[in-house]
Design a protein around this motif. Structure first.
Motif, PDB file in Angstrom:
ATOM      1  N   PHE A 198      39.566 -33.079   2.814  1.00  0.00           N
ATOM      2  CA  PHE A 198      39.915 -32.678   3.426  1.00  0.00           C
ATOM      3  C   PHE A 198      40.709 -32.833   4.553  1.00  0.00           C
ATOM      4  N   LEU A 199      39.766 -33.670   5.281  1.00  0.00           N
ATOM      5  CA  LEU A 199      40.547 -34.727   6.325  1.00  0.00           C
ATOM      6  C   LEU A 199      42.537 -35.288   6.328  1.00  0.00           C
ATOM      7  N   GLY A 200      42.522 -35.465   5.539  1.00  0.00           N
ATOM      8  CA  GLY A 200      43.738 -36.237   4.569  1.00  0.00           C
ATOM      9  C   GLY A 200      43.834 -37.512   5.594  1.00  0.00           C
ATOM     10  N   ASP A 201      42.358 -38.367   5.390  1.00  0.00           N
ATOM     11  CA  ASP A 201      42.414 -39.793   5.372  1.00  0.00           C
ATOM     12  C   ASP A 201      40.445 -40.011   5.129  1.00  0.00           C
ATOM     13  N   TYR A 202      40.538 -41.740   5.190  1.00  0.00           N
ATOM     14  CA  TYR A 202      39.221 -42.151   4.927  1.00  0.00           C
ATOM     15  C   TYR A 202      37.939 -41.553   5.882  1.00  0.00           C
ATOM     16  N   ALA A 203      36.737 -40.847   5.539  1.00  0.00           N
ATOM     17  CA  ALA A 203      35.969 -40.216   5.752  1.00  0.00           C
ATOM     18  C   ALA A 203      35.150 -41.329   6.802  1.00  0.00           C
ATOM     19  N   PRO A 204      34.354 -41.188   7.542  1.00  0.00           N
ATOM     20  CA  PRO A 204      33.238 -42.243   7.392  1.00  0.00           C
ATOM     21  C   PRO A 204      32.061 -42.262   6.955  1.00  0.00           C
ATOM     22  N   ILE A 205      31.632 -42.401   6.371  1.00  0.00           N
ATOM     23  CA  ILE A 205      29.875 -42.203   5.686  1.00  0.00           C
ATOM     24  C   ILE A 205      28.686 -42.338   6.280  1.00  0.00           C
ATOM     25  N   ASP A 206      28.372 -40.856   6.178  1.00  0.00           N
ATOM     26  CA  ASP A 206      27.411 -40.546   7.133  1.00  0.00           C
ATOM     27  C   ASP A 206      25.816 -40.993   7.086  1.00  0.00           C
ATOM     28  N   ALA A 207      25.255 -41.106   8.396  1.00  0.00           N
ATOM     29  CA  ALA A 207      23.745 -42.057   7.857  1.00  0.00           C
ATOM     30  C   ALA A 207      23.106 -41.990   7.030  1.00  0.00           C
ATOM     31  N   ILE A 218      18.372 -48.912   8.549  1.00  0.00           N
ATOM     32  CA  ILE A 218      18.054 -47.331   8.660  1.00  0.00           C
ATOM     33  C   ILE A 218      17.299 -47.555  10.015  1.00  0.00           C
ATOM     34  N   HIS A 219      16.592 -48.209  10.765  1.00  0.00           N
ATOM     35  CA  HIS A 219      16.340 -49.121  11.773  1.00  0.00           C
ATOM     36  C   HIS A 219      17.375 -49.007  13.495  1.00  0.00           C
ATOM     37  N   ASN A 220      18.916 -49.591  12.750  1.00  0.00           N
ATOM     38  CA  ASN A 220      19.194 -50.559  13.822  1.00  0.00           C
ATOM     39  C   ASN A 220      20.670 -49.422  13.438  1.00  0.00           C
ATOM     40  N   LYS A 221      20.303 -48.836  12.667  1.00  0.00           N
ATOM     41  CA  LYS A 221      21.763 -47.598  12.247  1.00  0.00           C
ATOM     42  C   LYS A 221      22.834 -48.423  11.975  1.00  0.00           C
ATOM     43  N   THR A 222      23.020 -49.797  11.210  1.00  0.00           N
ATOM     44  CA  THR A 222      24.427 -50.831  10.748  1.00  0.00           C
ATOM     45  C   THR A 222      24.067 -51.411   9.551  1.00  0.00           C
ATOM     46  N   TRP A 223      25.329 -51.218   8.800  1.00  0.00           N
ATOM     47  CA  TRP A 223      25.468 -52.318   7.280  1.00  0.00           C
ATOM     48  C   TRP A 223      25.093 -53.750   8.519  1.00  0.00           C
ATOM     49  N   ASP A 224      24.025 -54.377   7.184  1.00  0.00           N
ATOM     50  CA  ASP A 224      23.463 -55.201   7.468  1.00  0.00           C
ATOM     51  C   ASP A 224      24.233 -55.997   6.726  1.00  0.00           C
ATOM     52  N   GLU A 225      24.442 -57.458   7.494  1.00  0.00           N
ATOM     53  CA  GLU A 225      24.969 -58.153   6.759  1.00  0.00           C
ATOM     54  C   GLU A 225      25.313 -59.087   5.712  1.00  0.00           C
ATOM     55  N   ARG A 226      23.727 -59.688   6.002  1.00  0.00           N
ATOM     56  CA  ARG A 226      22.931 -59.964   4.039  1.00  0.00           C
ATOM     57  C   ARG A 226      23.615 -58.975   3.060  1.00  0.00           C
ATOM     58  N   LEU A 227      22.828 -57.925   3.307  1.00  0.00           N
ATOM     59  CA  LEU A 227      23.223 -57.289   2.276  1.00  0.00           C
ATOM     60  C   LEU A 227      25.104 -56.802   1.833  1.00  0.00           C
ATOM     61  N   LEU A 228      25.495 -56.940   2.757  1.00  0.00           N
ATOM     62  CA  LEU A 228      27.113 -56.380   2.903  1.00  0.00           C
ATOM     63  C   LEU A 228      27.534 -57.850   1.721  1.00  0.00           C
ATOM     64  N   VAL A 229      26.843 -59.208   1.708  1.00  0.00           N
ATOM     65  CA  VAL A 229      28.001 -60.354   1.452  1.00  0.00           C
ATOM     66  C   VAL A 229      27.155 -60.473  -0.121  1.00  0.00           C
ATOM     67  N   ALA A 230      25.754 -60.098   0.180  1.00  0.00           N
ATOM     68  CA  ALA A 230      24.885 -60.259  -1.479  1.00  0.00           C
ATOM     69  C   ALA A 230      26.201 -59.333  -2.891  1.00  0.00           C
ATOM     70  N   GLU A 238      34.868 -54.100   5.308  1.00  0.00           N
ATOM     71  CA  GLU A 238      36.241 -54.164   5.658  1.00  0.00           C
ATOM     72  C   GLU A 238      36.129 -51.980   4.834  1.00  0.00           C
ATOM     73  N   LYS A 239      35.770 -52.814   2.963  1.00  0.00           N
ATOM     74  CA  LYS A 239      36.197 -51.647   2.603  1.00  0.00           C
ATOM     75  C   LYS A 239      34.653 -50.382   2.345  1.00  0.00           C
ATOM     76  N   LEU A 240      33.798 -50.714   3.599  1.00  0.00           N
ATOM     77  CA  LEU A 240      33.349 -49.401   3.466  1.00  0.00           C
ATOM     78  C   LEU A 240      33.531 -48.603   5.104  1.00  0.00           C
ATOM     79  N   GLY A 241      33.993 -49.329   5.771  1.00  0.00           N
ATOM     80  CA  GLY A 241      34.620 -48.545   7.180  1.00  0.00           C
ATOM     81  C   GLY A 241      33.154 -49.000   8.151  1.00  0.00           C
ATOM     82  N   ASN A 242      33.168 -47.569   8.510  1.00  0.00           N
ATOM     83  CA  ASN A 242      32.048 -47.647   9.631  1.00  0.00           C
ATOM     84  C   ASN A 242      30.827 -46.528   9.131  1.00  0.00           C
ATOM     85  N   VAL A 243      30.151 -46.448   9.625  1.00  0.00           N
ATOM     86  CA  VAL A 243      28.948 -45.491   9.393  1.00  0.00           C
ATOM     87  C   VAL A 243      29.618 -43.991  10.484  1.00  0.00           C
ATOM     88  N   GLU A 244      29.176 -42.910  10.292  1.00  0.00           N
ATOM     89  CA  GLU A 244      29.043 -42.429  11.453  1.00  0.00           C
ATOM     90  C   GLU A 244      27.660 -41.632  11.799  1.00  0.00           C
TER      91      GLU A 244
END
Ligand code: ADP
Ligand code: XUL
Length: 532
Positions: A198-207, A218-230, A238-244
């Protein structure tokens, strides 16, 4: 129809739904596309393609369903220009792998063509992993090991490692199919995928939906770097983009494709799309002692909490519009397993005949009889197979096979009851609020009331069945009316517990837990009753 409309979509397992409401929060239009029935060319059954533990949906089928749904509405002269705000919901955990350069295709959608013809080449994976997939056990195990155990992972992300959670699905692709992974520009969850169109562009993932990935703190509401790398190495972030994290912030206007093709208002705003369970919670105004039970393709038990206490059996999700959290139990053997039992044990394979047997032939609980119906790999407990017990002994079938019709409901609701105590911190449940497809069935809700010993209510306005799309429409309406938007939530009392039956179920609970443990000992392999 009123001047202003607020629209919610729901891309669920079996269908795409739309609910449109007006300023008064009355439903003015509902529309559905049933995947297996209306798009049979994709070869799905109940919306999915099953290959052992691998359960996928064709991504292009989802794409095509959007044009189909909107053209059905066009044929009814639906006033698209009146839509002020849209939001949406979708099955949680499922994922879409967009190919490199797909963003260019998305940004230049031409209204003279279809979405399907333009996005035919947009996906690195043609089959999207869905929430029903349970093929990633080895990656789940690895992730828990890396992070220091199941409870530790739950403390960070709200859940221990689950097969269907997106991080483990990503790990599978990353480790087994690196070329596809490297050819992936963006990974969306199903809700952000739908929003992207609907946006015609990549939409963020919601929290709230990020909380179903085993990747998000879920406490800091950010991606966890260790888990991303694992799960996906250095490139996953970069592939996931930002969380809204603000579920009520506008992510953009509806793109030109929908304006030109269907007559959407170019000023129509888009709010982040969410998981279907968080969205279902928004459909209703809940009191602190209310528990919501959604009986859809999956069965879920949901409650809102201020203090998250993740366990290794439940899920804790960020609330889609507040700083609170959602505690959830989720079962894969929901409506489709009830349908399987209905079709096996009723002569006319209808809910009417199922209900007649339930109310007349097996109208009372029998505390000696227990069934476990893990027709597909269950989530809690992680078990597979159908097991029956009579007086503590495994039996291949009940003496009266009609008892299966009662036993399946008892086992589904006893499991919820046994597990909900820890989420409630000793608080008493005042009301059970039932939504989802099977909430239309009063006889099923009577068993729910009896097992919990609590009154069961259903939304009076008739929107119980499409609660996820209705919840998304209610969120869209909040842009104009604030959170007071959900006052339209009067309930009707559907079932009061039968005291005698409730006493029997109270007595059955500990035996149920013991027998379930016995069944779980066999997990990983299908055993017949005689092997137990
Ligand atoms: P989803 O979770 O995919 O959005 P729904 O909430 O629409 O699904 O629920 C669909 C399910 O509802 C069907 O699979 C069907 O078994 C069930 N259902 C519909 N009507 C009844 C009924 N009268 N009694 C029991 N189950 C029902
Ligand atoms: C929740 C879950 C299911 C899907 C169904 O964890 O897996 O309820 O969201 O669409």
């Amino acid at each position: 129809m009123s001047d202003n409309l607020y629209v919610g979509f729901d891309l669920s397992t079996q269908q795409l739904k739309l609910t449109a409401i007006n300023d008064a929060a009355d439903v003015v239009c509902e529309e559905t596309v049933r995947f297996s029935k209306e798009l049979p060319q994709y070869g799905t059954f109940n919306g999915v393609i099953t290959n052992g533990r691998i359960v996928t949906s064709p991504t292009l089928m989802w794409v095509e369903s959007i044009d189909l749904l909107l053209s059905k509405l066009s044929a009814k002269e639906f006033p698209f220009h009146s839509i002020r705000v849209i939001s949406g919901a979708a099955q949680q955990h499922g994922s879409v792998f967009w190919k490199r350069s797909a963003s260019q295709l998305l940004r230049h959608l031409n209204s003279q063509e279809t979405l399907k013809s333009q996005l035919r080449d947009a996906f690195a994976l043609e089959q999207s992993p869905t929430w029903q997939d349970s093929s990633t056990s080895e990656y789940c195990q690895k992730l828990e090991e890396i992070i220091g155990g199941a409870q530790e992972l739950a403390n960070i992300t709200g859940s221990r490692a689950y097969e269907r959670f997106t991080g483990n699905q990503i790990a599978k692709i990353h480790q087994n199919d690196l070329p596809t992974y490297n050819n992936t520009e963006r990974i969306s969850v199903v809700s952000s995928f739908l929003a992207s169109l609907f946006l015609g562009d990549y939409a963020p993932i919601d929290a709230s939906d990020a909380s179903g990935m085993n990747l998000f703190d879920i406490h800091n509401k950010t991606w966890d770097e260790r888990l991303l790398v694992a799960c996906g190495g250095e490139t996953l972030r970069e592939k996931l983009g930002n969380v809204e994290v603000n579920g009520l912030s506008v992510i953009g206007n509806v793109c030109k494709y929908f304006v030109e093709k269907y007559g959407f208002n170019p000023d129509c705003k888009i709010l982040p799309f969410m998981g279907d369970n968080p969205s279902t919670l928004l459909s209703r105004k809940l009191c602190p002692s209310d528990v919501l039970i959604s009986l859809g393709t999956s069965d879920t038990l949901l409650l809102v909490t201020t203090y998250p206490t993740p366990t290794t059996e439940s899920h804790t999700l960020c609330h889609p519009i507040s700083n609170q959290y959602i505690s959830m139990l989720c079962y894969k053997n929901g409506s489709l397993t009830r349908e399987y039992i209905r079709d096996t044990y009723t002569p006319t394979t209808s809910w009417d005949s199922y209900n007649t047997i339930l109310r007349t032939v097996v109208s009372k609980p029998d505390e000696n009889k227990f069934g476990f119906y893990f027709h597909v790999q269950e989530i809690i407990p992680f078990a597979y197979g159908i097991y029956r017990f009579d007086s503590g002994e495994p039996v291949d079938e009940f003496r009266d096979p009609n008892y299966n019709i009662r036993a399946i409901l008892e086992s589904q609701f006893l499991s919820m009851k046994a597990r909900s105590g820890r989420l409630l911190h000793g608080q008493k449940i005042e009301r059970l609020l039932a939504v989802g497809g099977a909430s239309a069935n009063d006889s099923i809700l009577q068993v729910l009331a009896d097992v919990f010993g609590v009154k069961v209510y259903r939304p009076r306005d008739g929107n119980a069945v499409n609660s996820a799309s209705f919840g998304a429409a209610m969120k869209a309406r909040m842009m104009a009316y604030g959170e007071g938007g959900s006052e339209k939530s009067e309930y009707e009392l559907v079932a009061s517990p039968n005291k005698e039956n409730s006493k029997v179920y109270d007595r059955m609970l500990s035996t149920f837990v013991n027998l379930e443990e016995r069944v779980v000992m066999t997990q990983g392999r299908v055993l017949t009753n005689s092997e137990l």
